[in-house]
Design a protein around this motif. Structure first.
Motif, PDB file in Angstrom:
ATOM      1  N   LYS A 163       0.838  -0.990  -0.085  1.00 36.13           N
ATOM      2  CA  LYS A 163       0.417  -0.002  -0.135  1.00 36.13           C
ATOM      3  C   LYS A 163       0.952   1.114  -0.388  1.00 36.13           C
ATOM      4  CE  LYS A 163      -4.039  -1.450   2.578  1.00 36.13           C
ATOM      5  NZ  LYS A 163      -5.218  -2.219   3.515  1.00 36.13           N
ATOM      6  N   GLU A 164       1.864   0.807   0.390  1.00 39.69           N
ATOM      7  CA  GLU A 164       2.567   1.883   1.457  1.00 39.69           C
ATOM      8  C   GLU A 164       3.420   2.901  -0.768  1.00 39.69           C
ATOM      9  OE1 GLU A 164       4.963   1.673   3.826  1.00 39.69           O
ATOM     10  OE2 GLU A 164       3.585   2.215   5.426  1.00 39.69           O
ATOM     11  N   ASN A 165       3.510   1.240  -1.119  1.00 38.16           N
ATOM     12  CA  ASN A 165       4.580   2.140  -1.992  1.00 38.16           C
ATOM     13  C   ASN A 165       3.888   2.103  -4.138  1.00 38.16           C
ATOM     14  OD1 ASN A 165       7.652   1.850  -1.374  1.00 38.16           O
ATOM     15  ND2 ASN A 165       6.308   0.297  -0.311  1.00 38.16           N
ATOM     16  N   GLY A 166       2.750   1.941  -4.039  1.00 40.51           N
ATOM     17  CA  GLY A 166       1.985   2.373  -4.890  1.00 40.51           C
ATOM     18  C   GLY A 166       2.214   1.617  -5.863  1.00 40.51           C
ATOM     19  N   SER A 167       2.158   1.264  -7.131  1.00 40.89           N
ATOM     20  CA  SER A 167       2.301   0.418  -8.281  1.00 40.89           C
ATOM     21  C   SER A 167       3.829   0.468  -9.156  1.00 40.89           C
ATOM     22  CB  SER A 167       1.324   0.938  -9.192  1.00 40.89           C
ATOM     23  OG  SER A 167      -0.146   1.157  -9.079  1.00 40.89           O
ATOM     24  N   LEU A 168       4.777  -0.193  -8.289  1.00 37.89           N
ATOM     25  CA  LEU A 168       5.939  -0.846  -8.899  1.00 37.89           C
ATOM     26  C   LEU A 168       5.706  -1.484  -9.954  1.00 37.89           C
ATOM     27  CD1 LEU A 168       7.913   0.212  -5.452  1.00 37.89           C
ATOM     28  CD2 LEU A 168       7.776   1.187  -7.142  1.00 37.89           C
ATOM     29  N   ALA A 169       6.587  -1.456 -10.611  1.00 38.95           N
ATOM     30  CA  ALA A 169       6.505  -2.486 -12.036  1.00 38.95           C
ATOM     31  C   ALA A 169       7.419  -3.422 -11.933  1.00 38.95           C
ATOM     32  CB  ALA A 169       6.780  -1.947 -13.105  1.00 38.95           C
ATOM     33  N   PRO A 170       7.230  -4.422 -11.349  1.00 43.44           N
ATOM     34  CA  PRO A 170       8.362  -6.279 -11.486  1.00 43.44           C
ATOM     35  C   PRO A 170       9.278  -5.815 -12.510  1.00 43.44           C
ATOM     36  CG  PRO A 170       5.871  -7.002 -11.878  1.00 43.44           C
ATOM     37  CD  PRO A 170       6.114  -5.224 -11.816  1.00 43.44           C
ATOM     38  N   PRO A 171      10.557  -6.653 -12.154  1.00 43.80           N
ATOM     39  CA  PRO A 171      11.254  -6.368 -13.220  1.00 43.80           C
ATOM     40  C   PRO A 171      11.172  -6.745 -14.499  1.00 43.80           C
ATOM     41  CG  PRO A 171      12.143  -7.506 -11.064  1.00 43.80           C
ATOM     42  CD  PRO A 171      10.649  -6.964 -10.785  1.00 43.80           C
ATOM     43  N   GLY A 180      17.928 -17.800  -7.852  1.00 44.26           N
ATOM     44  CA  GLY A 180      19.143 -17.434  -6.838  1.00 44.26           C
ATOM     45  C   GLY A 180      18.849 -15.226  -7.418  1.00 44.26           C
ATOM     46  N   GLN A 181      17.442 -15.403  -8.835  1.00 49.23           N
ATOM     47  CA  GLN A 181      17.350 -13.993  -9.584  1.00 49.23           C
ATOM     48  C   GLN A 181      16.932 -13.524  -8.475  1.00 49.23           C
ATOM     49  OE1 GLN A 181      15.960 -15.215 -13.121  1.00 49.23           O
ATOM     50  NE2 GLN A 181      15.347 -16.640 -12.047  1.00 49.23           N
ATOM     51  N   ASP A 182      17.020 -11.904  -8.585  1.00 44.82           N
ATOM     52  CA  ASP A 182      16.581 -10.953  -8.019  1.00 44.82           C
ATOM     53  C   ASP A 182      14.909 -10.960  -8.890  1.00 44.82           C
ATOM     54  OD1 ASP A 182      15.460  -9.558  -6.591  1.00 44.82           O
ATOM     55  OD2 ASP A 182      16.989  -7.508  -7.399  1.00 44.82           O
ATOM     56  N   TYR A 183      13.558 -10.821  -7.810  1.00 43.05           N
ATOM     57  CA  TYR A 183      11.887 -10.602  -8.645  1.00 43.05           C
ATOM     58  C   TYR A 183      11.351  -9.401  -7.723  1.00 43.05           C
ATOM     59  CZ  TYR A 183      12.749 -15.392  -8.939  1.00 43.05           C
ATOM     60  OH  TYR A 183      12.964 -16.084  -9.178  1.00 43.05           O
ATOM     61  N   TRP A 184      12.712  -8.562  -7.389  1.00 45.77           N
ATOM     62  CA  TRP A 184      11.752  -7.018  -6.650  1.00 45.77           C
ATOM     63  C   TRP A 184      12.130  -5.939  -7.736  1.00 45.77           C
ATOM     64  CZ3 TRP A 184       9.035  -7.647  -1.879  1.00 45.77           C
ATOM     65  CH2 TRP A 184       9.546  -8.710  -1.021  1.00 45.77           C
ATOM     66  N   PRO A 185      10.603  -5.150  -7.302  1.00 48.12           N
ATOM     67  CA  PRO A 185      11.359  -4.090  -7.726  1.00 48.12           C
ATOM     68  C   PRO A 185      12.095  -3.162  -7.786  1.00 48.12           C
ATOM     69  CG  PRO A 185       9.120  -3.705  -7.545  1.00 48.12           C
ATOM     70  CD  PRO A 185       9.551  -5.255  -6.606  1.00 48.12           C
ATOM     71  N   ASP A 186      12.901  -2.646  -8.578  1.00 49.06           N
ATOM     72  CA  ASP A 186      14.096  -1.662  -8.817  1.00 49.06           C
ATOM     73  C   ASP A 186      14.153  -0.920  -7.580  1.00 49.06           C
ATOM     74  OD1 ASP A 186      15.325  -2.999 -10.464  1.00 49.06           O
ATOM     75  OD2 ASP A 186      15.104  -2.191 -12.091  1.00 49.06           O
ATOM     76  N   GLY A 203      17.298 -12.217 -19.937  1.00 49.84           N
ATOM     77  CA  GLY A 203      17.766 -13.021 -18.847  1.00 49.84           C
ATOM     78  C   GLY A 203      17.238 -13.947 -17.816  1.00 49.84           C
ATOM     79  N   TYR A 204      15.738 -13.987 -18.016  1.00 49.30           N
ATOM     80  CA  TYR A 204      14.922 -15.007 -17.466  1.00 49.30           C
ATOM     81  C   TYR A 204      16.006 -16.600 -17.299  1.00 49.30           C
ATOM     82  CZ  TYR A 204      11.536 -17.446 -14.720  1.00 49.30           C
ATOM     83  OH  TYR A 204      10.813 -18.544 -14.032  1.00 49.30           O
ATOM     84  N   ARG A 205      15.799 -17.034 -16.053  1.00 49.37           N
ATOM     85  CA  ARG A 205      15.903 -18.001 -15.871  1.00 49.37           C
ATOM     86  C   ARG A 205      15.521 -19.083 -15.188  1.00 49.37           C
ATOM     87  NH1 ARG A 205      21.209 -15.991 -11.752  1.00 49.37           N
ATOM     88  NH2 ARG A 205      21.562 -18.375 -12.074  1.00 49.37           N
ATOM     89  N   TYR A 206      15.204 -20.674 -15.910  1.00 45.00           N
ATOM     90  CA  TYR A 206      13.947 -21.149 -15.762  1.00 45.00           C
ATOM     91  C   TYR A 206      14.847 -21.868 -14.249  1.00 45.00           C
ATOM     92  CZ  TYR A 206      10.472 -25.026 -16.509  1.00 45.00           C
ATOM     93  OH  TYR A 206       9.318 -25.516 -15.827  1.00 45.00           O
ATOM     94  N   ASP A 207      13.875 -22.042 -13.394  1.00 46.72           N
ATOM     95  CA  ASP A 207      14.713 -22.178 -12.077  1.00 46.72           C
ATOM     96  C   ASP A 207      14.627 -24.305 -11.971  1.00 46.72           C
ATOM     97  OD1 ASP A 207      14.871 -20.041  -9.715  1.00 46.72           O
ATOM     98  OD2 ASP A 207      13.166 -19.642 -11.006  1.00 46.72           O
ATOM     99  N   HIS A 208      13.426 -24.327 -12.712  1.00 44.44           N
ATOM    100  CA  HIS A 208      13.912 -26.280 -12.870  1.00 44.44           C
ATOM    101  C   HIS A 208      15.576 -26.687 -13.572  1.00 44.44           C
ATOM    102  CE1 HIS A 208       9.827 -26.690 -10.624  1.00 44.44           C
ATOM    103  NE2 HIS A 208       9.797 -25.803 -11.237  1.00 44.44           N
ATOM    104  N   ASP A 209      15.559 -25.394 -14.445  1.00 45.96           N
ATOM    105  CA  ASP A 209      17.013 -25.903 -14.599  1.00 45.96           C
ATOM    106  C   ASP A 209      17.991 -25.595 -13.989  1.00 45.96           C
ATOM    107  OD1 ASP A 209      14.910 -26.821 -16.666  1.00 45.96           O
ATOM    108  OD2 ASP A 209      15.035 -24.983 -18.335  1.00 45.96           O
ATOM    109  N   GLU A 210      17.694 -24.998 -13.049  1.00 47.55           N
ATOM    110  CA  GLU A 210      19.105 -24.659 -12.371  1.00 47.55           C
ATOM    111  C   GLU A 210      19.574 -25.889 -11.511  1.00 47.55           C
ATOM    112  OE1 GLU A 210      20.684 -21.595 -12.426  1.00 47.55           O
ATOM    113  OE2 GLU A 210      19.059 -21.174 -14.758  1.00 47.55           O
TER     114      GLU A 210
END
Length: 442
Positions: free
Chosen positions: A359-367, A399-405, A386-393
């Motif tokens: 609620k506090e950070n509004g509509s931040l776009a995902p990476p 361990g990739q970053d999923y958070w808005p910048d 650059g997306y890495r399919y976890d099942h292939d790792e």
């Protein structure tokens, strides 16, 4: 009421000396010292006793269950302060009635006579009616004493509460009820025809209500045969058991569901079962209880025992399928299961924390890395790049970053070491180590 008597050709304002009167009315205390069960108000150091000593009564709200002496104490206060006692009921009165009462009080005041206005069931007045009391309370036209069985915080408006002091009347304990019964025997000059066990049952049947205890005593005297001594089993057959004081829409409802929830949270299956049975006995909606059990499973147990949610839902379905009374056993089983389960509110806390950040950070776009790219334009803009399919790792973990910048990595879920949740704590710690390794953070 006088108009009703007059229209019937009756010219009296009060019952004659030989008119029948209920035992509770005949035993009504004549002084504050005779009031039982409210020593915190009427005792030597009670709140009302102190007010009377200071000669400054002020407007009051009496809050407490039925049969605890609210009306009686109001009458006695009027007598102690030499105020004219005027009584109305919010059930039968409206604004026109209030205006008449206020006008009469103003005339009385002009002659030097004050008015104590006792309003029974004051919580039944609407906001406009309650507001009508404010000016006459402020200028001293009336000293208001309102009586309510409901929580004033919820049922009365803030403006009235700011001008009145709330005094709590307690349900009478067994000693107070027993004292009333002795007074009744003294007044009537006859003993209750009960054995010792039945007398104790009668006291408990009163359920903290002094008036009810005297009504029950009258029923016993009417029902007993000459020379009969009634035992506990016969008493229950005669009285047919007084219904518990429990209003499903009001204070009792919220008090008991709160007690049930907290005893489950506190891992006391016996106390939880007791409060469950209190609610069932009072006629509570069984599906309301089932829904609350589901809430307990997710709020207070969570991933410490994920099976708790399954059990709570199954109890709800079982009651739906079986109905009452058989289905109530499923609710009891779920209650005991939840009370005995390991407890964790980690999911509940994580959800609240994540909600606050969202609620506090509004509509931040995902990476863009984790966004789908169904069109050429989106691919050109870098969606999914650059997306890495976890099942292939290795270890099925990228361990990739999923958070808005702008937000950066957040931590909401802090698993406990209780029950099955300890497994999640170990798993999260493992993933965090892998994440640092894959990113070269050490």
């Amino acid at each position: 009421m006088s108009d009703l008597f007059a229209s019937a050709g009756i010219e009296t304002d009060s019952p004659g000396p030989d008119a029948p009167r209920p035992l509770a009315d005949r035993l009504r205390p004549k002084t504050l010292g005779e009031v039982v069960g409210q020593e915190h108000l009427t005792g030597p150091d009670g709140a009302l006793t102190r007010l009377l000593r200071s000669n400054s009564l002020g407007s009051l709200v009496f809050w407490g269950p039925p049969g605890t002496g609210k009306t009686t104490v109001a009458r006695l206060l009027a007598r102690e302060t030499s105020l004219h006692f005027e009584q109305i009921s919010a059930i039968f009165s409206g604004l026109p009635d209030l205006r008449k009462v206020f006008d009469a009080a103003r005339k009385r005041r002009a002659t030097g006579q004050g008015t104590l206005l006792f309003v029974d069931e004051i919580h039944r007045f609407n906001r406009a009616q309650l507001d009508a009391f404010l000016p006459v309370m402020e200028d001293g036209t009336v000293t208001l004493v309102g009586a309510t069985t409901e929580n004033p915080s919820f049922e009365l408006n803030a403006a009235l509460l700011s001008r009145a002091r709330v005094l709590l009347f307690r349900a009478l304990d067994e000693a107070a009820i027993a004292k009333l019964l002795v007074r009744a025997e003294t007044l009537t000059a006859k003993a209750l025809p009960l054995d010792e066990e039945a007398r104790g049952v009668l006291v408990r049947m009163a359920d903290g209500d002094g008036r009810a205890s005297l009504t029950l005593a009258e029923e016993v005297w009417r029902s007993a045969a000459p020379g009969e001594t009634i035992d506990a089993e016969t008493l229950q057959a005669i009285i047919q058991r007084r219904a518990p004081i429990y209003d499903k829409a009001q204070e009792g409802h919220y008090n008991l569901i709160s007690a049930l929830h907290k005893t489950v949270r506190g891992s006391d299956p016996d106390a939880a079962l007791y409060y469950l049975c209190r609610m069932l006995d009072g006629g509570e909606d069984r599906l309301f209880i089932a829904r609350r059990l589901v809430r307990m499973a997710v709020e207070d147990i969570g991933l410490a025992d994920p099976q708790a949610l399954v059990v709570a839902n199954a109890a709800k379905d079982a009651f739906d399928f079986l109905g009452s009374p058989e289905g109530e056993l499923a609710l009891a089983q779920a209650t005991i299961y939840l009370a005995c389960a390991p407890k964790s509110n980690a999911v509940y806390n994580a959800y609240k924390a994540a909600t606050r950040v969202a609620k506090e950070n509004g509509s931040l776009a995902p990476p863009r890395t984790i966004l789908n790219a169904p069109t050429n334009l989106m691919r050109k803009l870098g969606y999914g790049e650059g997306y890495r399919y976890d099942h292939d790792e290795p270890d099925a973990f990228s361990g990739q970053d999923y958070w808005p910048d702008r937000l950066g990595r957040q931590h909401f879920y802090a698993p406990t070491d209780r029950g099955m949740e300890s497994r999640y704590a170990d798993r999260l710690a493992h993933w965090e180590r892998l994440r640092r390794e894959r990113r070269g953070d050490g």
